[in-house]
Design an enzyme around this catalytic site. Structure first.
Site, mmCIF file in Angstrom:
data_model
loop_
_atom_site.group_PDB
_atom_site.id
_atom_site.type_symbol
_atom_site.label_atom_id
_atom_site.label_comp_id
_atom_site.label_asym_id
_atom_site.label_seq_id
_atom_site.Cartn_x
_atom_site.Cartn_y
_atom_site.Cartn_z
ATOM 1 N N SER A 210 -2.224 -2.299 10.989
ATOM 2 C CA SER A 210 -2.783 -1.950 9.690
ATOM 3 C C SER A 210 -2.077 -0.711 9.159
ATOM 4 C CB SER A 210 -4.287 -1.674 9.812
ATOM 5 O OG SER A 210 -4.519 -0.541 10.646
ATOM 6 N N LYS A 211 -2.503 -0.250 7.992
ATOM 7 C CA LYS A 211 -1.855 0.916 7.385
ATOM 8 C C LYS A 211 -1.957 2.144 8.281
ATOM 9 C CE LYS A 211 -2.165 -0.361 2.508
ATOM 10 N NZ LYS A 211 -2.681 0.008 1.172
ATOM 11 N N ARG A 212 -3.061 2.271 8.989
ATOM 12 C CA ARG A 212 -3.200 3.451 9.849
ATOM 13 C C ARG A 212 -2.246 3.397 11.043
ATOM 14 N NH1 ARG A 212 -6.701 2.488 14.301
ATOM 15 N NH2 ARG A 212 -7.617 0.409 14.275
ATOM 16 N N HIS A 213 -1.734 2.202 11.360
ATOM 17 C CA HIS A 213 -0.764 2.068 12.451
ATOM 18 C C HIS A 213 0.675 2.190 11.978
ATOM 19 C CE1 HIS A 213 -4.126 -0.567 14.263
ATOM 20 N NE2 HIS A 213 -4.074 0.537 14.987
ATOM 21 N N GLY A 214 0.916 1.904 10.722
ATOM 22 C CA GLY A 214 2.295 1.918 10.244
ATOM 23 C C GLY A 214 2.652 0.720 9.380
#
Length: 518
Positions: free
Chosen positions: A289-293
């Site tokens: 997801s966005k929090r992972h990259g």
């Protein structure tokens, strides 16, 4: 989800309806009651496709920004085409006009350009091929391979509810499959007549042979009631028209593949070789997801990653060559083979990416780093056009920064005057005791005939000897005076890049600062 089973039984099979009559290795496929069922309607396509010039494609949809999962797919397709001296095609699948955006399309084009994944053909846009899709749909209708379905939304929902109540798999039941009448006031969808029996085998390069029973596949909608073609149908026509021999894509598309193979067979086309790449997960094992990259690939450019480093990192997610970690693009082309990709999902590791980026920073020529560094300074609203200065910064900072953004942020004293000193460093090093040392340094450095690291180092040593103090008593006040803080590359290399006039001026400024503190 269509039923998939793979029984790893090795057998010699003869007499199957192959396009090339040959003796091949095959699997035995069984239905749910474990009775032997009809052999696959599809031959082992890999050997046939491999005899043709390789043509791969990357076909992103501009309904979201291009992120690292898509980039890895593009990279694998590009590398395989390059190694096989084949053709790499860029195709933008933009038929979903409600969700597709021009901004997302531009990110695809800009991202591919930044990464250096240049296409041999394209970009092609599906929205510009609508006449071709309608032509094939009409062909299917004429040949009895597709039909108009007039079921209403309410009827389809009732069909689904009934099937759920009786614990059947929800699916279209073929109500209009053999009808030739019409329903007034209802705009029909067009459905492909999927075979009613047999098994489709996807001979996947990564996952191996995977079987799909046609009884599990209902009749796919290939054109909506407004006449627009659907994704799975457009992909088939595009791959056929463009002569694609190898389809590399995410394994979330694996369940689409038997339907696409059936449509290709209905067109009399040889299906390509398929390679479904496993997902990239977050460090916690969850979906990326966005929090992972999972951000736009251009965000990595803004963050100061080198494109070669990002490609190097992504190629190692599911592929390896011995224990080697750092690869140039040429090495990737020479060594990569899609058949060596692991079928297990890979986890995104930002620390590993940063480490690889630093390895590439250390090996990349200063002339190349200078261009990226200029862009990073520009993002900080600092315009630096001095190529020699930028290369000098890159050379002295390359071992101290994991990204070019970090390098730029830590190199501001090279390109502009600082407003104040680091408070802790100034209190410790810009003292009355240090003032005569700084004065001596200003004189010694001003008098140097040559401005290079060797002569600067000798001058600093001479001042330390003059005051009978250790080198640290001279170098640290000098560093704070010239850089504004206690951290920099080796001081002689640092001053070389800062320049003589700016160094002397900052030493004089530091003396004034000390005098003002009394």
């Amino acid at each position: 989800m269509p039923l998939r089973r793979k029984l790893q039984t090795d057998s010699q099979v003869w007499g199957c309806q192959f396009e090339a009559i040959c003796r091949v290795k095959a699997f035995l496929y069984f239905d749910r009651t474990l009775r032997f069922c009809t052999m696959p309607v599809l031959m082992n396509i890999q050997n046939i496709a491999e005899s043709k010039p390789v043509r791969t494609r990357f076909a992103p949809s501009p309904t979201g920004l291009l992120h690292i999962g898509g980039v890895r797919t593009a990279l694998f397709s590009w590398l395989y085409a390059r190694r096989q001296k084949g053709t790499f095609i860029l195709r933008v699948e933009d038929t979903d006009r409600e969700r597709s955006t021009d901004d997302a399309t531009q990110v695809i084009l800009d991202g591919m350009e930044w990464l250096g994944l240049n296409a041999d053909e394209g970009p092609f846009y599906q929205t510009k091929r609508m006449d071709r899709y309608k032509e094939v749909i009409e062909q299917f209708l004429r040949e009895g391979k597709a039909y108009r379905c007039y079921c209403t939304k309410d009827e389809l929902e009732q069909m689904r509810a009934t099937q759920m109540a009786t614990k059947q798999k929800p699916r279209y039941d073929g109500t209009w499959r053999n009808r030739t009448d019409a329903r007034e006031g209802v705009e029909p969808v067009i459905r492909f007549k999927n075979p009613l029996d047999g098994v489709v085998i996807v001979d996947d390069v990564i996952h191996g042979k995977v079987a799909f029973e046609n009884t599990e596949l209902d009749d796919l909608i290939i054109a909506r009631s407004d006449g627009t073609p659907t994704y799975n149908f457009c992909v088939v026509v595009d791959d056929w028209d463009m002569g694609i021999t190898h389809v590399v894509r995410g394994d979330d598309h694996l369940n689409n593949t038997p339907r696409q193979i059936n449509m290709l067979k209905a067109l009399g086309a040889t299906p390509p070789v398929y390679a479904h790449v496993p997902m990239i997960l977050g460090p916690d094992g969850a979906k990326l997801s966005k929090r992972h990259g999972a951000v736009s690939v251009l965000e990595y450019q803004k963050e100061g990653y080198l494109p070669e480093a990002l490609l190097n990192y992504l190629v190692r997610l599911g592929w390896s060559h011995g224990d080697q970690e750092v690869f140039t693009v040429d090495e990737m082309i020479a060594l990569f083979d899609i058949s060596d990709v692991n079928k297990s999902a890979s986890a995104f590791n930002p620390e590993k990416l940063s480490w690889l980026n630093q390895q590439h920073i250390m090996k990349t020529p200063a002339t190349v780093l200078a261009k990226v560094l200029r862009e990073q300074f520009s993002l900080l609203n600092i315009q630096v056009d001095d190529q020699v200065l930028l290369e000098g910064i890159a050379n002295v900072q390359r071992e101290r920064a994991k990204t070019l953004k970090e390098m730029a942020q830590n190199s501001l004293y090279f390109v502009k005057e600082f407003d104040s000193y680091d408070d802790k460093a100034a209190k410790k090093n810009l003292t009355a005791e240090a003032q005569p040392i700084l004065a001596a340094l200003a004189t010694a450095l001003h008098n140097l005939a040559e401005w290079n690291a060797i002569s600067i180092h000798e001058a600093i040593n001479a001042v330390a000897a003059q005051f009978a103090v250790g080198l640290g008593k001279v170098a640290q006040p000098l560093r704070v005076a010239v850089c504004g803080g206690a951290v920099s590359p080796p001081i002689d290399a640092t001053l070389t890049v800062v320049g003589k006039s700016r160094t002397v001026a900052r030493l004089q400024r530091a003396q004034g600062y000390i005098a003002g503190q009394r």
